[in-house]
Design a protein around this motif. Sequence first.
Motif, short mmCIF file in Angstrom:
data_model
loop_
_atom_site.label_atom_id
_atom_site.label_comp_id
_atom_site.label_asym_id
_atom_site.label_seq_id
_atom_site.Cartn_x
_atom_site.Cartn_y
_atom_site.Cartn_z
N ARG A 66 1.86 -6.56 7.96
CA ARG A 66 1.37 -5.27 8.49
C ARG A 66 2.11 -4.11 7.80
O ARG A 66 1.51 -3.08 7.52
N LEU A 67 3.40 -4.28 7.53
CA LEU A 67 4.15 -3.22 6.84
C LEU A 67 3.58 -3.01 5.43
O LEU A 67 3.44 -1.87 4.98
N ASP A 68 3.22 -4.12 4.76
CA ASP A 68 2.63 -3.98 3.42
C ASP A 68 1.30 -3.22 3.49
O ASP A 68 0.99 -2.40 2.61
N GLU A 69 0.55 -3.50 4.54
CA GLU A 69 -0.72 -2.76 4.71
C GLU A 69 -0.44 -1.27 4.89
O GLU A 69 -1.14 -0.41 4.36
N LEU A 70 0.61 -0.99 5.66
CA LEU A 70 0.96 0.42 5.89
C LEU A 70 1.41 1.11 4.61
O LEU A 70 1.12 2.29 4.40
N VAL A 71 2.11 0.38 3.75
CA VAL A 71 2.51 0.94 2.45
C VAL A 71 1.26 1.40 1.70
O VAL A 71 1.20 2.50 1.15
N GLY A 76 1.31 3.89 -1.18
CA GLY A 76 2.33 3.17 -1.97
C GLY A 76 3.77 3.52 -1.66
O GLY A 76 4.65 3.21 -2.47
N GLN A 77 4.04 4.12 -0.53
CA GLN A 77 5.44 4.47 -0.19
C GLN A 77 6.19 3.20 0.25
O GLN A 77 6.21 2.84 1.43
N GLU A 78 6.82 2.57 -0.73
CA GLU A 78 7.46 1.26 -0.53
C GLU A 78 8.59 1.30 0.50
O GLU A 78 8.92 0.28 1.11
N HIS A 79 9.21 2.47 0.67
CA HIS A 79 10.35 2.51 1.60
C HIS A 79 9.93 2.14 3.02
O HIS A 79 10.77 1.77 3.83
N PHE A 167 -4.85 9.40 7.30
CA PHE A 167 -4.84 9.50 8.77
C PHE A 167 -5.91 8.61 9.43
O PHE A 167 -5.66 7.96 10.43
N GLU A 168 -7.09 8.62 8.82
CA GLU A 168 -8.17 7.81 9.42
C GLU A 168 -7.84 6.33 9.32
O GLU A 168 -8.03 5.57 10.28
N ALA A 169 -7.32 5.93 8.16
CA ALA A 169 -6.98 4.51 7.98
C ALA A 169 -5.86 4.12 8.95
O ALA A 169 -5.86 3.02 9.51
N ALA A 170 -4.91 5.03 9.16
CA ALA A 170 -3.79 4.72 10.06
C ALA A 170 -4.28 4.60 11.50
O ALA A 170 -3.82 3.73 12.25
N ALA A 171 -5.22 5.46 11.87
CA ALA A 171 -5.76 5.40 13.25
C ALA A 171 -6.45 4.06 13.47
O ALA A 171 -6.30 3.42 14.53
N GLU A 172 -7.19 3.62 12.47
CA GLU A 172 -7.89 2.34 12.57
C GLU A 172 -6.90 1.17 12.57
O GLU A 172 -6.98 0.25 13.39
N PHE A 173 -5.94 1.25 11.68
CA PHE A 173 -4.91 0.21 11.55
C PHE A 173 -4.17 0.01 12.89
O PHE A 173 -3.89 -1.10 13.31
#
Length: 213
Positions: A66-71, A76-79, A167-173
Amino acid sequence: MSETQLLPETDALIDGLRSRRSGHNFDADADLDEETLEELVRDATLAPSSYNLQPWEFVTVQDDDRLDELVDIAFGQEHIAEAGTAILVAGHTDPKTADRVFEEWVEAGRVDEETAQGMKEQTVAGYESDRAGRDYAVRNASLAAQNLLLSAHARGLTATPMTGFDFEAAAEFADLPEDTIPVVLLAVGPSGGDEPERLPRRSVDEVLHRESF
Ligand SMILES: Cc1cc2nc3c(=O)[nH]c(=O)nc-3n(C[C@H](O)[C@H](O)[C@H](O)COP(=O)(O)O)c2cc1C
Protein backbone atom coordinates in the motif's frame (compact mmCIF):
# COMPACT_ATOMS: atom_id res chain seq x y z
CA MET A 1 0.70 45.87 28.12
CA SER A 2 1.04 43.47 31.06
CA GLU A 3 4.13 41.32 31.34
CA THR A 4 3.78 37.91 29.64
CA GLN A 5 3.58 35.03 32.12
CA LEU A 6 5.78 32.22 30.88
CA LEU A 7 4.44 28.70 31.38
CA PRO A 8 6.71 26.03 32.90
CA GLU A 9 6.72 24.26 29.52
CA THR A 10 7.47 27.39 27.47
CA ASP A 11 11.10 26.64 26.65
CA ALA A 12 10.38 23.11 25.51
CA LEU A 13 7.40 24.17 23.40
CA ILE A 14 9.18 27.04 21.71
CA ASP A 15 12.36 25.01 21.17
CA GLY A 16 10.23 22.24 19.68
CA LEU A 17 8.40 24.38 17.19
CA ARG A 18 11.60 26.20 16.25
CA SER A 19 13.55 23.01 15.60
CA ARG A 20 10.77 21.12 13.77
CA ARG A 21 11.72 20.25 10.20
CA SER A 22 10.12 18.55 7.25
CA GLY A 23 12.50 15.62 7.20
CA HIS A 24 13.16 13.29 4.31
CA ASN A 25 15.79 11.09 5.88
CA PHE A 26 14.06 8.06 7.41
CA ASP A 27 15.41 4.88 8.89
CA ALA A 28 13.87 2.41 6.43
CA ASP A 29 14.59 -0.51 8.82
CA ALA A 30 12.74 0.87 11.84
CA ASP A 31 8.98 1.08 12.32
CA LEU A 32 6.64 3.21 14.32
CA ASP A 33 4.99 1.24 17.12
CA GLU A 34 1.22 1.11 17.46
CA GLU A 35 1.14 3.02 20.76
CA THR A 36 3.13 5.93 19.33
CA LEU A 37 0.91 6.04 16.26
CA GLU A 38 -2.16 6.37 18.48
CA GLU A 39 -0.49 9.04 20.60
CA LEU A 40 0.31 11.04 17.47
CA VAL A 41 -3.31 10.92 16.38
CA ARG A 42 -4.47 11.77 19.92
CA ASP A 43 -2.25 14.86 19.87
CA ALA A 44 -3.60 15.80 16.45
CA THR A 45 -7.15 15.68 17.81
CA LEU A 46 -6.25 18.28 20.44
CA ALA A 47 -5.93 20.89 17.70
CA PRO A 48 -8.41 23.75 17.75
CA SER A 49 -11.39 23.47 15.41
CA SER A 50 -14.32 25.63 14.49
CA TYR A 51 -16.84 25.24 17.36
CA ASN A 52 -14.91 22.11 18.31
CA LEU A 53 -16.47 20.27 15.36
CA GLN A 54 -13.27 18.22 14.95
CA PRO A 55 -14.04 17.70 11.26
CA TRP A 56 -11.05 15.49 10.56
CA GLU A 57 -10.13 11.85 9.92
CA PHE A 58 -6.75 10.11 9.82
CA VAL A 59 -6.09 7.19 7.49
CA THR A 60 -2.84 5.43 8.36
CA VAL A 61 -1.01 3.23 5.87
CA GLN A 62 1.81 0.87 6.92
CA ASP A 63 1.44 -2.08 4.60
CA ASP A 64 4.46 -2.16 2.24
CA ASP A 65 2.47 -2.73 -0.94
CA ARG A 66 0.00 0.00 0.00
CA LEU A 67 2.91 2.37 0.74
CA ASP A 68 4.33 1.66 -2.73
CA GLU A 69 0.95 2.52 -4.22
CA LEU A 70 0.98 5.77 -2.27
CA VAL A 71 4.44 6.60 -3.63
CA ASP A 72 2.93 6.39 -7.14
CA ILE A 73 -0.05 8.51 -6.09
CA ALA A 74 2.45 11.04 -4.71
CA PHE A 75 4.31 11.25 -8.02
CA GLY A 76 7.21 9.03 -6.94
CA GLN A 77 8.00 10.51 -3.52
CA GLU A 78 9.98 7.52 -2.25
CA HIS A 79 10.38 8.90 1.27
CA ILE A 80 6.77 7.85 1.91
CA ALA A 81 7.77 4.18 1.68
CA GLU A 82 11.05 4.78 3.55
CA ALA A 83 9.16 6.41 6.44
CA GLY A 84 7.14 3.23 6.91
CA THR A 85 4.01 5.11 7.96
CA ALA A 86 1.86 7.47 5.92
CA ILE A 87 -1.06 9.33 7.44
CA LEU A 88 -3.64 10.88 5.17
CA VAL A 89 -5.27 13.73 7.08
CA ALA A 90 -8.73 14.31 5.65
CA GLY A 91 -11.38 16.91 6.37
CA HIS A 92 -15.20 16.97 6.35
CA THR A 93 -16.84 19.23 3.77
CA ASP A 94 -20.15 18.87 5.65
CA PRO A 95 -20.75 19.73 9.32
CA LYS A 96 -21.60 16.11 10.09
CA THR A 97 -20.45 16.23 13.70
CA ALA A 98 -22.61 19.28 14.46
CA ASP A 99 -25.55 17.51 16.22
CA ARG A 100 -23.28 15.70 18.63
CA VAL A 101 -20.87 18.57 19.24
CA PHE A 102 -23.54 21.16 20.01
CA GLU A 103 -25.19 18.70 22.41
CA GLU A 104 -21.83 18.48 24.14
CA TRP A 105 -21.70 22.27 24.44
CA VAL A 106 -25.05 22.11 26.28
CA GLU A 107 -24.15 19.07 28.41
CA ALA A 108 -20.96 20.80 29.52
CA GLY A 109 -23.02 23.78 30.67
CA ARG A 110 -21.23 26.10 28.27
CA VAL A 111 -24.41 27.34 26.54
CA ASP A 112 -28.17 26.76 26.83
CA GLU A 113 -30.19 24.77 24.27
CA GLU A 114 -31.39 27.83 22.41
CA THR A 115 -27.91 29.29 22.06
CA ALA A 116 -26.55 25.92 20.91
CA GLN A 117 -29.31 25.71 18.30
CA GLY A 118 -28.34 29.18 17.01
CA MET A 119 -24.68 28.20 16.89
CA LYS A 120 -25.54 25.04 15.01
CA GLU A 121 -27.68 26.85 12.45
CA GLN A 122 -24.90 29.38 11.90
CA THR A 123 -22.37 26.57 11.48
CA VAL A 124 -24.53 24.62 9.06
CA ALA A 125 -25.18 27.78 7.02
CA GLY A 126 -21.44 28.41 6.91
CA TYR A 127 -20.91 25.11 5.09
CA GLU A 128 -23.56 25.75 2.44
CA SER A 129 -21.41 26.39 -0.62
CA ASP A 130 -18.97 23.77 -1.91
CA ARG A 131 -16.19 26.30 -1.58
CA ALA A 132 -17.02 27.03 2.07
CA GLY A 133 -17.19 23.32 2.88
CA ARG A 134 -13.77 22.74 1.37
CA ASP A 135 -12.33 25.77 3.15
CA TYR A 136 -13.54 24.46 6.51
CA ALA A 137 -12.13 21.01 5.77
CA VAL A 138 -8.73 22.39 4.82
CA ARG A 139 -8.45 24.91 7.66
CA ASN A 140 -9.38 22.53 10.44
CA ALA A 141 -7.54 19.46 9.17
CA SER A 142 -4.40 21.52 8.52
CA LEU A 143 -4.26 22.58 12.15
CA ALA A 144 -4.62 18.95 13.22
CA ALA A 145 -1.83 17.98 10.83
CA GLN A 146 0.50 20.60 12.29
CA ASN A 147 -0.21 19.27 15.79
CA LEU A 148 0.70 15.80 14.61
CA LEU A 149 3.93 17.05 13.04
CA LEU A 150 4.94 18.79 16.26
CA SER A 151 4.07 15.73 18.33
CA ALA A 152 6.17 13.55 16.01
CA HIS A 153 9.06 15.97 16.37
CA ALA A 154 8.73 15.97 20.16
CA ARG A 155 8.98 12.17 20.08
CA GLY A 156 12.23 12.30 18.08
CA LEU A 157 10.53 11.13 14.90
CA THR A 158 10.93 12.56 11.43
CA ALA A 159 7.84 13.79 9.63
CA THR A 160 6.97 15.64 6.45
CA PRO A 161 3.68 17.14 5.28
CA MET A 162 2.88 16.68 1.61
CA THR A 163 0.34 17.97 -0.84
CA GLY A 164 2.30 16.75 -3.84
CA PHE A 165 -0.09 13.91 -4.59
CA ASP A 166 -3.09 13.16 -6.79
CA PHE A 167 -6.03 14.13 -4.57
CA GLU A 168 -8.66 12.11 -6.43
CA ALA A 169 -6.48 9.02 -6.52
CA ALA A 170 -5.72 9.40 -2.80
CA ALA A 171 -9.43 9.74 -1.96
CA GLU A 172 -10.13 6.54 -3.86
CA PHE A 173 -7.11 4.74 -2.42
CA ALA A 174 -8.22 5.58 1.14
CA ASP A 175 -11.89 4.88 0.35
CA LEU A 176 -12.92 8.28 1.69
CA PRO A 177 -16.65 9.03 1.80
CA GLU A 178 -18.00 11.72 -0.57
CA ASP A 179 -18.09 14.40 2.13
CA THR A 180 -14.47 13.88 3.24
CA ILE A 181 -11.53 15.21 1.25
CA PRO A 182 -7.80 14.54 1.46
CA VAL A 183 -6.06 17.59 2.93
CA VAL A 184 -2.47 16.64 3.59
CA LEU A 185 -0.44 13.47 3.50
CA LEU A 186 2.14 12.96 6.24
CA ALA A 187 5.15 10.67 6.08
CA VAL A 188 6.22 9.76 9.61
CA GLY A 189 8.92 7.45 10.92
CA PRO A 190 12.11 7.01 12.89
CA SER A 191 14.84 9.37 11.80
CA GLY A 192 17.59 8.16 9.48
CA GLY A 193 19.99 10.98 10.41
CA ASP A 194 20.56 14.68 9.95
CA GLU A 195 18.51 16.86 7.65
CA PRO A 196 19.94 19.68 5.51
CA GLU A 197 19.89 23.21 6.98
CA ARG A 198 16.50 24.88 7.03
CA LEU A 199 15.80 27.03 3.96
CA PRO A 200 15.64 30.78 4.64
CA ARG A 201 12.39 32.23 5.96
CA ARG A 202 10.88 35.55 4.91
CA SER A 203 11.64 38.01 7.69
CA VAL A 204 9.14 39.18 10.28
CA ASP A 205 9.51 42.72 8.88
CA GLU A 206 8.39 41.47 5.50
CA VAL A 207 5.38 39.44 6.64
CA LEU A 208 4.10 41.42 9.65
CA HIS A 209 1.54 44.09 8.74
CA ARG A 210 0.21 46.28 11.53
CA GLU A 211 -3.47 47.30 11.47
CA SER A 212 -3.77 46.62 7.72
CA PHE A 213 -1.73 45.29 4.83
C1 LIG B 1 1.14 22.48 2.14
C2 LIG B 1 2.49 21.83 2.08
C3 LIG B 1 2.79 20.96 1.06
C4 LIG B 1 4.03 20.31 1.04
N1 LIG B 1 4.24 19.33 0.10
C5 LIG B 1 5.40 18.62 0.14
C6 LIG B 1 5.57 17.51 -0.73
O1 LIG B 1 4.72 17.17 -1.53
N2 LIG B 1 6.74 16.82 -0.63
C7 LIG B 1 7.72 17.15 0.27
O2 LIG B 1 8.74 16.49 0.31
N3 LIG B 1 7.56 18.19 1.11
C8 LIG B 1 6.43 18.93 1.08
N4 LIG B 1 6.23 19.97 1.97
C9 LIG B 1 7.31 20.33 2.91
C10 LIG B 1 7.94 21.67 2.54
O3 LIG B 1 8.81 21.51 1.45
C11 LIG B 1 8.67 22.24 3.76
O4 LIG B 1 7.73 22.47 4.79
C12 LIG B 1 9.39 23.56 3.45
O5 LIG B 1 10.41 23.37 2.53
C13 LIG B 1 9.98 24.19 4.71
O6 LIG B 1 10.85 23.29 5.37
P1 LIG B 1 10.67 22.91 6.90
O7 LIG B 1 9.26 22.38 7.08
O8 LIG B 1 11.72 21.87 7.17
O9 LIG B 1 10.90 24.15 7.71
C14 LIG B 1 5.01 20.61 2.01
C15 LIG B 1 4.69 21.52 3.03
C16 LIG B 1 3.46 22.09 3.08
C17 LIG B 1 3.12 23.00 4.24
